[in-house]
Write an enzyme that holds these catalytic residues in place. Structure first.
Site, mmCIF file in Angstrom:
data_model
loop_
_atom_site.group_PDB
_atom_site.id
_atom_site.type_symbol
_atom_site.label_atom_id
_atom_site.label_comp_id
_atom_site.label_asym_id
_atom_site.label_seq_id
_atom_site.Cartn_x
_atom_site.Cartn_y
_atom_site.Cartn_z
ATOM 1 N N CYS A 32 0.980 -1.316 0.041
ATOM 2 C CA CYS A 32 -0.157 0.044 0.074
ATOM 3 C C CYS A 32 0.937 1.298 -0.036
ATOM 4 O O CYS A 32 0.394 2.284 -0.112
ATOM 5 C CB CYS A 32 -0.880 -0.206 1.123
ATOM 6 S SG CYS A 32 -2.010 -1.478 1.383
ATOM 7 N N HIS A 54 12.330 1.607 5.335
ATOM 8 C CA HIS A 54 12.166 0.111 5.189
ATOM 9 C C HIS A 54 12.892 -0.833 6.264
ATOM 10 O O HIS A 54 13.982 -0.615 6.588
ATOM 11 C CB HIS A 54 12.650 -0.415 3.783
ATOM 12 C CG HIS A 54 12.098 -1.735 3.534
ATOM 13 N ND1 HIS A 54 12.084 -2.905 4.145
ATOM 14 C CD2 HIS A 54 11.878 -2.061 2.192
ATOM 15 C CE1 HIS A 54 11.660 -4.031 3.385
ATOM 16 N NE2 HIS A 54 11.490 -3.656 2.160
ATOM 17 N N HIS A 62 -2.127 19.934 6.791
ATOM 18 C CA HIS A 62 -2.957 18.831 6.438
ATOM 19 C C HIS A 62 -2.203 17.662 6.532
ATOM 20 O O HIS A 62 -0.929 17.526 6.388
ATOM 21 C CB HIS A 62 -3.659 19.098 4.944
ATOM 22 C CG HIS A 62 -4.242 20.478 4.844
ATOM 23 N ND1 HIS A 62 -5.644 20.750 5.559
ATOM 24 C CD2 HIS A 62 -3.868 21.415 4.232
ATOM 25 C CE1 HIS A 62 -5.552 22.192 5.175
ATOM 26 N NE2 HIS A 62 -4.751 22.484 4.520
ATOM 27 N N HIS A 70 -2.764 6.822 5.394
ATOM 28 C CA HIS A 70 -3.045 5.857 4.732
ATOM 29 C C HIS A 70 -4.381 5.182 5.414
ATOM 30 O O HIS A 70 -4.207 4.785 6.432
ATOM 31 C CB HIS A 70 -1.961 4.813 4.361
ATOM 32 C CG HIS A 70 -2.552 3.628 3.889
ATOM 33 N ND1 HIS A 70 -3.234 3.458 2.685
ATOM 34 C CD2 HIS A 70 -2.516 2.234 4.414
ATOM 35 C CE1 HIS A 70 -3.471 1.951 2.715
ATOM 36 N NE2 HIS A 70 -3.108 1.393 3.683
ATOM 37 N N ASN A 108 -10.497 0.609 1.777
ATOM 38 C CA ASN A 108 -9.251 0.538 1.663
ATOM 39 C C ASN A 108 -8.686 0.471 0.232
ATOM 40 O O ASN A 108 -8.936 -0.719 -0.148
ATOM 41 C CB ASN A 108 -8.423 -0.337 2.483
ATOM 42 C CG ASN A 108 -6.922 -0.427 2.510
ATOM 43 O OD1 ASN A 108 -6.335 0.377 1.451
ATOM 44 N ND2 ASN A 108 -6.158 -1.214 3.341
#
Length: 451
Positions: free
Chosen positions: A179, A258, A344, A348, A381
């Site tokens: 995602c 990561h 703002h 996700h 989603n």
């Protein structure tokens, strides 16, 4: 006359060969420096479009529950688990599924998956290019991301074939990135625009839902079935200076994290076979703590880039108090106030728990998570494209003002946390048609009660 001209010319050109060489070298150096400094180093977001599925593909919670019951695949315990998750998910009755998943049994063939991909991407690309009267052959770079559907020919090839992009276009197709791939695609496009100056880049983000329905009964692998819905976005980027006057946003920062070297993080979102041989994606119980850890690492790099010095000093001072001076009065390390730098937030829309957890971790106001919650409620989603539906929501509500900065936060398998900071550089028209235009007046809605 000739003598006068010769004298004038000789006054400009150095007399000795060595001086002439120095003069030409200096001239070339000046030209190179001027050319380099005149090259645009900025990445402009001209515009973007989000896919709005037809109402015929809507699947209300009651319809979904009925669908689960009629499939006769689940025992009472598994059925009750899915009903409870749907009721607590924060997803409303307007999210959509591709036509193949409305059938009983679901028809998840390669042909159906390709049709869903074409429906979403062809629609958003056509809308975006026609809106700005852009000839497809003027696109220099094409980047697409779709995590679990990776056909041959690739998704970028499908788009090139449909719209007739030119033969020397630089195209890249990303898969398996989860995602967070939307920001990864922006990062890749940004780097390509630096190499190929004065270019236009088209970025496409989506996830194909059709081929990824899990047909087993393992609870951790049923969650994606219940949360993911169809959607996608097309984003037009430019490195041309002349496009600044028509662009909506300018990219300020991208920070990629990561933490896949940690086994727990690596396995927190994992595609696998269950005991019965059914393929699906498992979401582990460690997902929320893993996401929080990834975010913490990400903001440690992002904070110094965006936070005012006062916030950075308070953060450093709290660490000194707690870990160096060992003062008992310092119970927690100070959490920087990102509202001091950013107006703002597009978090996700991975699920209600993800949004609530990030809002709490960053000490944000309830309104800061509104765009994410409303996107989850209306569209579900939509994976990598969810952050664009959220930005679209902010525009439709008239909240995005010139000079504002917005933080897009995305999480994905691996495990990854990626951030993008955009600065609004134009006056956004809230009446402009977009994916929220037909429902803007209905939102925000009251929060769905927690059970």
């Amino acid at each position: 006359m000739e003598t006068a001209l010769l004298r004038s010319f000789s006054s400009i050109i150095p007399e000795s060969p060595v001086s002439l060489t120095h003069f030409l070298a200096a001239t070339v150096l000046i030209i190179v420096v001027l050319c380099f400094t005149s090259r645009s180093k900025s990445t402009y977001l001209i515009d973007f479009t989000c896919y709005r599925p037809p109402e015929s593909l809507r699947i209300a919670k009651e319809s979904y529950i009925e669908h689960i019951e009629m499939s006769k695949l689940y025992d009472k315990e598994t059925y009750s688990f899915q009903v409870k998750v749907l009721e607590r998910s924060g997803i409303g009755d307007e999210s959509c599924m591709p036509i193949a998943l409305h059938e009983l049994p679901p028809h998840s063939s390669l042909h159906a998956a390709r049709k869903e991909t074409e429906m979403v991407l062809f629609s958003v690309v056509k809308d975006l290019l026609s809106k700005h009267k852009i000839n497809p052959k003027s696109i220099d770079i094409l980047v697409s991301n779709c995590s679990l559907f990776c056909p041959t020919p690739s998704i970028t090839s499908m788009v090139i074939n449909k719209f007739g992009f030119r033969s020397n276009i630089k195209s890249v197709n990303l898969s398996g990135m989860g995602c967070s791939a939307g920001i990864l695609s922006i990062s890749l496009a940004k780097d390509l625009l630096k190499v190929h100056q004065n270019s236009l880049a088209l970025v496409l983000s989506m996830e194909a839902v059709t081929p990824n329905g899990y047909m087993g009964t393992k609870k951790s692998m049923l969650l994606p079935n219940l949360l993911f819905r169809m959607g996608g976005a097309a984003i037009l980027l430019s490195s041309r200076k002349r496009d600044k006057r028509i662009a909506k946003y300018e990219l300020q920062h991208i920070v990629r994290t990561h933490i896949g070297s940690d086994d727990e993080a690596y396995q927190s979102v994992f595609q696998q076979l269950d005991e019965a041989g059914h393929v699906g994606v498992s979401l582990s119980r460690a997902l929320i703590p893993v996401a929080t850890n990834a975010l913490r690492t990400n903001i440690s790099k992002l904070g110094p880039l965006v936070l005012p010095y006062s916030e950075q000093l308070r953060y450093v001072w709290s660490i000194i108090h707690k870990k160096v001076l060992l003062l008992p009065s310092q119970k927690k390390i100070y959490a920087p106030n990102f509202n001091r730098a950013l107006q703002h937030f597009c978090i996700h829309a991975g699920g209600r728990a993800v949004i609530d957890g990030i809002v709490d971790s960053l000490r944000l106001d309830k309104e800061d998570g509104e765009a994410s919650r409303m996107t989850l409620h209306r569209f579900g989603n939509t994976s990598s494209s969810s952050i664009w539906y959220e930005l679209c929501y902010l525009e439709a509500k008239g909240r995005m003002k010139k000079g504002n900065q917005v933080w897009q936060i995305a999480f994905g398998s691996g495990f990854k946390c990626n951030s993008a900071i955009w600065k609004c550089i134009s006056d956004i028209d809230p009446t402009e048609r977009n994916a929220w235009s037909d429902r803007t007046y209905l939102y925000p809605i009251d929060e769905v009660p927690k059970f």
